[in-house]
Design a protein around this motif. Structure first.
Motif, PDB file in Angstrom:
ATOM      1  N   ALA A  17       0.812  -1.212   0.000  1.00  0.00           N
ATOM      2  CA  ALA A  17       0.000   0.000   0.000  1.00  0.00           C
ATOM      3  C   ALA A  17       0.846   1.262   0.000  1.00  0.00           C
ATOM      4  CB  ALA A  17      -0.934   0.000   1.212  1.00  0.00           C
ATOM      5  N   HIS A  18       2.052   1.188   0.589  1.00  0.00           N
ATOM      6  CA  HIS A  18       2.917   2.353   0.686  1.00  0.00           C
ATOM      7  C   HIS A  18       4.028   2.342  -0.362  1.00  0.00           C
ATOM      8  CE1 HIS A  18       0.867   2.446   4.590  1.00  0.00           C
ATOM      9  NE2 HIS A  18       1.129   3.732   4.595  1.00  0.00           N
ATOM     10  N   ARG A  19       3.834   1.539  -1.409  1.00  0.00           N
ATOM     11  CA  ARG A  19       4.744   1.534  -2.563  1.00  0.00           C
ATOM     12  C   ARG A  19       6.201   1.279  -2.172  1.00  0.00           C
ATOM     13  NH1 ARG A  19       2.814   6.719  -6.208  1.00  0.00           N
ATOM     14  NH2 ARG A  19       0.614   6.258  -6.239  1.00  0.00           N
ATOM     15  N   SER A  20       6.390   0.365  -1.275  1.00  0.00           N
ATOM     16  CA  SER A  20       7.751   0.025  -0.867  1.00  0.00           C
ATOM     17  C   SER A  20       8.437  -0.784  -1.955  1.00  0.00           C
ATOM     18  CB  SER A  20       7.718  -0.743   0.450  1.00  0.00           C
ATOM     19  OG  SER A  20       7.149   0.053   1.470  1.00  0.00           O
ATOM     20  N   SER A  21       9.704  -1.043  -1.771  1.00  0.00           N
ATOM     21  CA  SER A  21      10.495  -1.691  -2.809  1.00  0.00           C
ATOM     22  C   SER A  21      10.073  -3.145  -3.002  1.00  0.00           C
ATOM     23  CB  SER A  21      11.977  -1.639  -2.444  1.00  0.00           C
ATOM     24  OG  SER A  21      12.244  -2.468  -1.327  1.00  0.00           O
ATOM     25  N   PRO A  22      10.258  -3.679  -4.218  1.00  0.00           N
ATOM     26  CA  PRO A  22       9.952  -5.103  -4.450  1.00  0.00           C
ATOM     27  C   PRO A  22      10.735  -6.023  -3.525  1.00  0.00           C
ATOM     28  CG  PRO A  22      10.220  -3.960  -6.536  1.00  0.00           C
ATOM     29  CD  PRO A  22      10.636  -2.988  -5.466  1.00  0.00           C
ATOM     30  N   ALA A  23      11.986  -5.649  -3.206  1.00  0.00           N
ATOM     31  CA  ALA A  23      12.793  -6.492  -2.321  1.00  0.00           C
ATOM     32  C   ALA A  23      12.176  -6.565  -0.929  1.00  0.00           C
ATOM     33  CB  ALA A  23      14.216  -5.951  -2.245  1.00  0.00           C
ATOM     34  N   ALA A  24      11.710  -5.431  -0.411  1.00  0.00           N
ATOM     35  CA  ALA A  24      11.086  -5.424   0.908  1.00  0.00           C
ATOM     36  C   ALA A  24       9.797  -6.239   0.904  1.00  0.00           C
ATOM     37  CB  ALA A  24      10.807  -3.990   1.338  1.00  0.00           C
ATOM     38  N   LEU A  25       9.024  -6.098  -0.148  1.00  0.00           N
ATOM     39  CA  LEU A  25       7.776  -6.849  -0.240  1.00  0.00           C
ATOM     40  C   LEU A  25       8.042  -8.348  -0.296  1.00  0.00           C
ATOM     41  CD1 LEU A  25       4.707  -6.794  -0.509  1.00  0.00           C
ATOM     42  CD2 LEU A  25       4.985  -6.546  -2.975  1.00  0.00           C
TER      43      LEU A  25
END
Length: 308
Positions: free
Chosen positions: A226-234
């Motif tokens: 929802a907060h557009r974090s990085s693909p790696a974090a997701l």
């Protein structure tokens, strides 16, 4: 007012929506236009809201037949070599329409945050309403269904600012009773965590969530998306939420080692033969390794904030 090229493109998308819907109906497949012109009318933005593709929902059991129908219409999959890969969501698949404008049909059998796609189909199809569009008719969700989809899309906005803008507009024009019905539909489809998280992304939505007594059931992965974090974090957050080693390996494997088709689709270097493919893999591994510390910090922040 929209500019002429954008208006022409939206009209082309409306025509494509009618054409595909009619072709599906001829084979006994009912389709619902999830957003596009239908949502623009719900939000009172017919002359202002732009859209870039056609999102059609079909019953999960009809998904394969719908894909065959698109193929017979001359469409081709937008995924590498026509095969799904880990980057595509399980509940949708993009198809390119033939013609000079490169129009995209996103074929859905579910939606982001929905745990029970059959219940989603039952809920939306039962209450769907037909509207006139481009010299044809299409089915669209009722107001409560549209409210649900707007909140769920805001919870997974991708790179676009449009979901947030749609949510703010929907909060301004839909009454509380509509949102209450949307919350009930979210409960029945297993989408309540994403629905509540989507609403809480804006002050007005957070106040509404309190009014509706929506629970805080989010997860770090939902918060990060929802907060557009990085693909790696997701990826890391999703990995931590999986129940067992086998599930985690299945999740991590294609992300660490994408298929050659996926690599060639994404990297010009990978298209330069076996050596180029190897170098592209090494470069990708180096980039991901360098991003790991920042990604871990993002996950820690999500764990602190997703229930805050």
């Amino acid at each position: 007012m929209t500019d002429l090229p954008s208006a022409v493109r939206c009209l082309s998308l409306d025509t494509a929506a009618v054409r595909v819907t009619e072709a599906l109906a001829a084979r006994g497949v009912v389709a619902i236009l999830l957003k596009g012109a239908g949502l623009a009318r719900r939000l009172g933005q017919e002359r202002h809201r732009l859209y870039t593709d056609v999102d059609l929902l079909v019953a999960p059991a009809s998904f394969d037949l719908a894909q065959t129908t698109l193929t017979d219409l001359g469409c081709h999959s937008a995924l590498p070599e026509g095969r799904p890969d880990h980057r595509s969501h399980w509940y949708e698949r993009p198809w390119r329409m033939p013609g000079p404008l490169s129009l995209t049909i996103d074929l859905h059998r579910g939606f982001h945050g929905v745990a029970d796609p059959e219940a989603l189909w039952a809920g939306l199809s039962t209450s769907a309403q037909r509207i006139g569009l481009a010299d044809g008719l299409v089915a669209v969700p009722d107001e409560a269904g549209a409210a649900l989809l707007v909140a769920l899309h805001a919870a997974a906005p991708g790179r676009s600012d449009r979901p947030g803008a749609d949510l703010r507009r929907a909060l301004a024009v839909f009454p509380v009773a509509t949102w209450r019905s949307a919350a009930d539909l979210a409960t029945r489809t297993g989408a309540l965590p994403s629905f509540a998280l989507g609403l809480r992304l804006t002050p007005a939505g957070a106040a509404l969530a309190t009014t509706l007594a929506l629970p805080r059931q989010g997860t770090p992965a939902l918060w990060l998306r929802a907060h557009r974090s990085s693909p790696a974090a997701l990826t890391i957050a999703q990995l931590a939420e999986l129940p067992g080693v086998v599930d985690r390996l299945r999740h991590l494997g294609p992300r660490l080692f994408p298929t050659p088709a996926s690599m060639r689709h994404a990297s010009p270097l990978a298209r330069r033969g076996p050596v180029g493919l190897l170098l592209a893999h090494l470069a990708r591994l180096a980039r991901n390794t360098g991003r790991l510390p920042a990604a871990l910090n993002e996950v820690r922040a999500a764990r602190r904030d997703d229930h805050g």
